[in-house]
Scaffold this active site. Structure first.
Site, short mmCIF file in Angstrom:
data_model
loop_
_atom_site.label_atom_id
_atom_site.label_comp_id
_atom_site.label_asym_id
_atom_site.label_seq_id
_atom_site.Cartn_x
_atom_site.Cartn_y
_atom_site.Cartn_z
N ASP A 247 2.62 2.06 -1.66
CA ASP A 247 2.51 2.51 -0.27
C ASP A 247 2.83 1.37 0.70
O ASP A 247 2.58 0.20 0.41
CB ASP A 247 1.08 3.03 -0.02
CG ASP A 247 0.99 3.88 1.23
OD1 ASP A 247 2.04 4.38 1.69
OD2 ASP A 247 -0.13 4.04 1.77
N HIS B 178 12.12 2.06 2.33
CA HIS B 178 12.19 2.69 1.01
C HIS B 178 13.22 1.97 0.13
O HIS B 178 13.00 1.78 -1.07
CB HIS B 178 12.54 4.17 1.13
CG HIS B 178 11.48 4.97 1.85
ND1 HIS B 178 10.15 4.87 1.55
CD2 HIS B 178 11.55 5.86 2.88
CE1 HIS B 178 9.45 5.67 2.35
NE2 HIS B 178 10.27 6.27 3.17
N LEU C 179 8.65 -0.36 -22.86
CA LEU C 179 7.80 0.20 -21.79
C LEU C 179 8.12 1.68 -21.53
O LEU C 179 9.28 2.07 -21.45
CB LEU C 179 8.07 -0.61 -20.51
CG LEU C 179 7.37 -0.11 -19.24
CD1 LEU C 179 5.88 -0.44 -19.26
CD2 LEU C 179 8.01 -0.74 -18.00
C1 IPE Z 1 1.03 8.39 -1.40
O1 IPE Z 1 1.36 7.76 -0.23
C2 IPE Z 1 2.25 8.87 -2.10
C3 IPE Z 1 3.22 7.86 -2.51
C4 IPE Z 1 3.12 6.56 -2.44
C5 IPE Z 1 4.40 8.40 -3.08
P1 IPE Z 1 1.26 8.48 1.18
O2 IPE Z 1 1.64 7.48 2.18
O3 IPE Z 1 2.02 9.74 1.18
O4 IPE Z 1 -0.30 8.83 1.25
P2 IPE Z 1 -1.20 9.21 2.51
O5 IPE Z 1 -0.52 10.36 3.20
O6 IPE Z 1 -1.28 8.01 3.40
O7 IPE Z 1 -2.53 9.56 1.93
C1 IPE Z 2 5.30 5.03 0.34
O1 IPE Z 2 5.49 4.42 1.57
C2 IPE Z 2 6.53 5.71 -0.15
C3 IPE Z 2 6.50 7.18 -0.08
C4 IPE Z 2 5.48 7.91 0.23
C5 IPE Z 2 7.74 7.87 -0.39
P1 IPE Z 2 5.25 5.19 2.92
O2 IPE Z 2 6.52 5.83 3.33
O3 IPE Z 2 4.08 6.11 2.82
O4 IPE Z 2 4.91 4.00 3.91
P2 IPE Z 2 3.86 4.00 5.08
O5 IPE Z 2 2.52 4.33 4.49
O6 IPE Z 2 4.29 5.02 6.07
O7 IPE Z 2 3.93 2.61 5.62
MG MG Z 3 2.08 5.84 3.18
#
Ligand code: IPE
Ligand code: IPE
Ligand code: MG
Length: 257
Positions: free
Chosen positions: A24, A41, A135
């Site tokens: 995240d 990303h 892995l």
């Molecule tokens: C969780 O992250 C899903 C992934 C990392 C793929 P999110 O950014 O979507 O989670 P929330 O919405 O903050 O809980």
């Molecule tokens: C996690 O990073 C990746 C996915 C959920 C695809 P985020 O896109 O949720 O990044 P933040 O939380 O908005 O910074």
């Molecule tokens: Mg996020």
């Protein structure tokens, strides 16, 4: 009386067999740099390579990475479609290196939700790497822990309806065997980058006894050092699985005799 301590998959001090990560913070990483979220990303893919390399080098058996949740469809359409493109391109570009490094790829999640072309690519990549013995890399895409439990129950229900199973035969073990992680060890160590301290519908059933590690580091900045810190933290903990601390020390002593 010698306390009977049951079979425990990984005791304290050992290297984790299975690491599960919620990657995240990509969006915030890009926004901090005044760039579009997709740039974050892309940078996140580089961090994935580092994590995979670390786990491969350290003989971790399974690495699970949460790439796209069943709730992430709620994001703006352009982000979702750019993520799909990135997923497709990454699958294509990484298969060779997975073959070279003996990595077995498995995508877990509701694949039927993806465009047909992407589903095809997933099938190809999984088939190509299936015989690899290093892995096991699980990429959770269109995955939700609730979905996983629901699809397992549906399969069990179908078997009952066909007379193959009796309701009394439903057990934790049976449910385990119908989850998408069937046959793999449960996660020993769960890591979430990006500062949030929640599961966000990741491996709900499988995380029952997992050790948690949270870091503020945003995913694109997550490196081998940070992963080594998480593993060190894991190693310093005493897992008890319901036993007392003394029982666990006794078990360890017996194992070392
Ligand atoms: C969780 O992250 C899903 C992934 C990392 C793929 P999110 O950014 O979507 O989670 P929330 O919405 O903050 O809980
Ligand atoms: C996690 O990073 C990746 C996915 C959920 C695809 P985020 O896109 O949720 O990044 P933040 O939380 O908005 O910074
Ligand atoms: Mg996020």
């Amino acid at each position: 009386m010698t306390a009977k301590v049951g079979k425990i998959p990984v005791s304290d001090g050992d290297v984790p067999r299975h690491i599960a990560i919620i990657m995240d913070g990509n969006g915030r990483w890009a926004q901090k740099r005044l760039m579009p979220r997709i740039v974050g990303h892309h940078a996140g893919v580089k961090a994935v390579r580092k994590a995979v390399e670390f786990c491969s080098d350290n003989h971790i058996e399974v690495l699970s990475l949460f790439a796209f949740s069943s709730e992430n469809w709620r994001r703006p359409l352009d982000e979702v479609s750019l993520l799909m493109d990135l997923f497709m391109k990454t699958l294509q570009s990484e298969v060779n290196s997975m073959m070279k490094n003996n990595i077995r790829l498995q995508i877990i999640g509701d694949k039927s939700g993806f465009p047909e072309k992407l589903q095809e690519k997933i099938r190809e990549a999984e088939a190509q790497t299936q015989q690899n013995t290093g892995l096991t890399l699980l990429i959770a895409a269109n995955y939700g822990g609730r979905w996983d439990i629901t699809q397992a129950l549906r399969k069990i229900g179908e078997r009952i309806a066909q007379g193959e199973l009796q309701p009394e035969q439903i057990s934790e073990q049976l449910l385990n065997e119908h989850l998408v992680t069937a046959g793999l060890p449960e996660p020993d160590l769960f890591i979430r980058s990006g500062g949030e301290e929640r599961i966000s519908n990741f491996l709900l059933w499988q995380l029952a006894y997992t050790e948690f590690y949270f870091t503020d580091r945003l995913w694109p900045d997550f490196d081998k050092n940070e992963l080594a810190n998480a593993v060190a933290s894991f190693k310093s903990r005493q897992r008890r699985f319901g036993h007392t601390g003394e029982q666990m020390v006794e078990k360890k002593t017996l194992a070392n005799l």
